[in-house]
Design a protein around this motif. Structure first.
Motif, short mmCIF file in Angstrom:
data_model
loop_
_atom_site.label_atom_id
_atom_site.label_comp_id
_atom_site.label_asym_id
_atom_site.label_seq_id
_atom_site.Cartn_x
_atom_site.Cartn_y
_atom_site.Cartn_z
N LEU A 32 0.88 -1.23 -0.13
CA LEU A 32 0.08 0.08 0.06
C LEU A 32 1.01 1.28 -0.04
O LEU A 32 0.62 2.09 -0.75
CB LEU A 32 -0.96 0.09 1.21
CG LEU A 32 -2.06 -1.05 1.18
CD1 LEU A 32 -2.47 -1.47 2.41
CD2 LEU A 32 -3.23 -0.40 0.18
N ARG A 33 1.79 1.32 0.94
CA ARG A 33 2.81 2.35 0.91
C ARG A 33 3.56 2.39 -0.60
O ARG A 33 3.41 3.76 -1.18
CB ARG A 33 4.00 2.08 1.83
CG ARG A 33 4.79 3.14 1.92
CD ARG A 33 6.25 2.80 2.58
NE ARG A 33 6.93 1.83 1.63
CZ ARG A 33 8.12 1.11 2.05
NH1 ARG A 33 8.59 1.37 3.12
NH2 ARG A 33 8.66 0.32 1.20
N ASP A 34 3.77 1.68 -1.41
CA ASP A 34 4.74 1.67 -2.57
C ASP A 34 3.60 2.11 -3.72
O ASP A 34 3.96 3.00 -4.45
CB ASP A 34 5.49 0.51 -3.09
CG ASP A 34 6.59 0.30 -1.90
OD1 ASP A 34 6.94 1.05 -1.41
OD2 ASP A 34 7.06 -0.91 -2.01
N ILE A 35 2.28 1.50 -3.56
CA ILE A 35 1.59 2.22 -4.38
C ILE A 35 0.87 3.61 -4.50
O ILE A 35 1.06 4.55 -5.43
CB ILE A 35 0.26 1.43 -4.31
CG1 ILE A 35 0.35 0.02 -4.81
CG2 ILE A 35 -0.96 1.96 -5.21
CD1 ILE A 35 -0.74 -0.92 -4.65
N LEU A 36 0.97 4.13 -3.18
CA LEU A 36 0.61 5.50 -3.00
C LEU A 36 1.78 6.44 -3.19
O LEU A 36 1.56 7.44 -3.77
CB LEU A 36 0.40 5.61 -1.14
CG LEU A 36 -1.01 5.02 -0.80
CD1 LEU A 36 -1.02 5.50 0.64
CD2 LEU A 36 -2.22 5.77 -1.70
N ARG A 37 3.11 5.83 -3.12
CA ARG A 37 4.04 6.70 -3.35
C ARG A 37 4.11 6.67 -4.95
O ARG A 37 4.61 7.76 -5.62
CB ARG A 37 5.74 6.08 -2.90
CG ARG A 37 5.52 6.31 -1.34
CD ARG A 37 6.84 5.69 -0.68
NE ARG A 37 7.07 6.12 0.59
CZ ARG A 37 8.02 5.65 1.34
NH1 ARG A 37 8.80 4.79 1.14
NH2 ARG A 37 7.98 6.05 2.84
N ALA A 38 4.05 5.63 -5.49
CA ALA A 38 4.26 5.42 -7.06
C ALA A 38 3.11 6.80 -7.67
O ALA A 38 3.54 7.06 -8.76
CB ALA A 38 4.08 4.30 -7.64
N GLU A 39 2.01 6.73 -7.13
CA GLU A 39 0.94 7.57 -7.57
C GLU A 39 1.13 8.90 -7.10
O GLU A 39 0.36 9.87 -7.81
CB GLU A 39 -0.43 7.02 -7.19
CG GLU A 39 -1.03 5.83 -7.73
CD GLU A 39 -1.33 6.07 -9.22
OE1 GLU A 39 -1.33 7.18 -9.96
OE2 GLU A 39 -2.21 5.05 -9.81
N HIS A 40 2.08 9.28 -6.14
CA HIS A 40 2.24 10.53 -5.77
C HIS A 40 1.04 11.36 -5.18
O HIS A 40 0.65 12.61 -5.57
CB HIS A 40 2.82 11.50 -7.04
CG HIS A 40 4.06 10.86 -7.34
ND1 HIS A 40 5.36 10.73 -6.81
CD2 HIS A 40 4.26 10.46 -8.74
CE1 HIS A 40 6.20 10.46 -7.64
NE2 HIS A 40 5.79 10.04 -8.78
#
Length: 335
Positions: free
Chosen positions: A296-304
């Protein structure tokens, strides 16, 4: 003066009671594999009441205490639902620690224990009838409100928050700058992931296994996420089978891909749903364990989408929801 508190966390399949001292130190724990599921099946809450009674007595006996030593017994979770011990109506958001403590109901149940039990209400997004125009903005929680209180207590710094509580039903909770819960959003992505992993043609491709912490792969996760965003969950999942046949035979890689595909719907939900009140400066706190919190963290970061993302992983054996219930008990002393 009584100095101990017992929290009761009543879930679908398990009931857990924890004994705390007045310094927020966990003294002991007792649990039974009985929950509201038993009430739903039996049409009676006798087993649930007996489970609570046994847990309470075990805690007292184990620490050489009596009920005279207990300041509060406080219960939260599905135990306050219509298939629990006592049904407590949902409190309407916005609601923080003060409102939740004030709405907590005290009831004496002589067949459970000789002192009153305080039942913490769940929270709903709105009051009144829903319509086809506003039903999507409606949501409810029971149990996650006390888990949220504990995380708010630890991380709130005067700005809005989004709490992500993963599980079979992923729960997303919005919090305002004053630390009050303003709404929640629930998805069944955990159940969807279990079904795809075990009960579809994709099961062989992932080895009927979820992603293990040591096998987490951010690139494969984001591959599945991006494909689901383009073509939808159904097509993205079948593409996982294509990948396993012609590109990558390692089941853990495909499992990461499927995890990303399933979580894509949750990101669409939190960015488009009217159930949550969020702003650009929202501080995101993701609870739970790896690999789901990492995903979930990596997806949110990837989406900015959000700049501030924190992972909160409770200590092994520590109950965040029980701490939240304890905070309610403390607040009740002041009201």
């Amino acid at each position: 003066m009584s100095t101990y508190t017992i929290t009761i966390d009543g879930g679908t399949t398990n009931t857990r009671c924890i004994l705390w001292d007045d310094s927020r130190l966990r003294i002991d724990e007792a649990r039974r594999e009985v929950g509201v599921r038993n009430t739903a099946i039996d049409g009676s809450n006798k087993k649930l009441k007996q489970a609570v009674k046994e847990c309470l007595e075990q805690l007292l006996d184990g620490s050489s205490l009596t009920y005279r030593d207990i300041r509060h017994i406080i219960a939260s979770g599905m135990i306050t639902s219509d298939v629990g011990i006592v049904e407590v109506p949902h409190l309407t958001a916005p609601a923080g620690l003060d409102e939740i403590a004030a709405a907590t109901k005290e009831l004496l149940l002589p067949d459970v224990c000789p002192v009153p039990i305080h039942f913490i209400p769940g929270i709903k997004n709105a009051d009144g009838d829903i319509t086809f125009d506003d039903y999507e903005s409606m949501d409810i929680m029971r149990g996650e409100e006390v888990e949220s209180l504990a995380i708010i207590h630890k991380y709130h710094e005067g700005r809005p928050m989004l709490l992500i509580l993963p599980g079979s039903h992923n729960k997303f909770v919005s919090v305002d700058k004053d630390g009050r819960i303003t709404g929640c959003l629930t998805s069944i992505s955990g159940e969807l992931l279990a079904s795809v992993t075990n009960d579809t043609i994709i099961a062989k491709s992932v080895g009927r296994s979820f992603v293990k912490s040591g096998d987490y792969d951010r690139d494969w996760l984001l591959l599945g996420y991006e494909n689901a965003k383009r073509v939808g969950l159904g097509r993205a999942c079948f593409s996982g089978r294509i990948l396993s046949l012609f590109k990558e035979r390692n089941p853990s890689k495909i499992a990461n891909y499927i995890l990303g595909a399933v979580l894509q719907g949750d990101i669409t939900a939190i960015t488009n749903s009217r159930a949550l009140s969020l702003t650009e400066d929202t501080h995101v706190v993701i609870s739970g364990k790896a690999p789901l919190n990492l995903a979930l963290r990596d997806i949110l970061r990837a989406e900015h989408i959000y700049e501030h993302v924190t992972i909160y992983e409770p200590d092994r054996g520590f109950s965040t929801s029980a701490l939240g219930a304890y905070l309610v008990a403390e607040k009740m002393q002041l009201l």
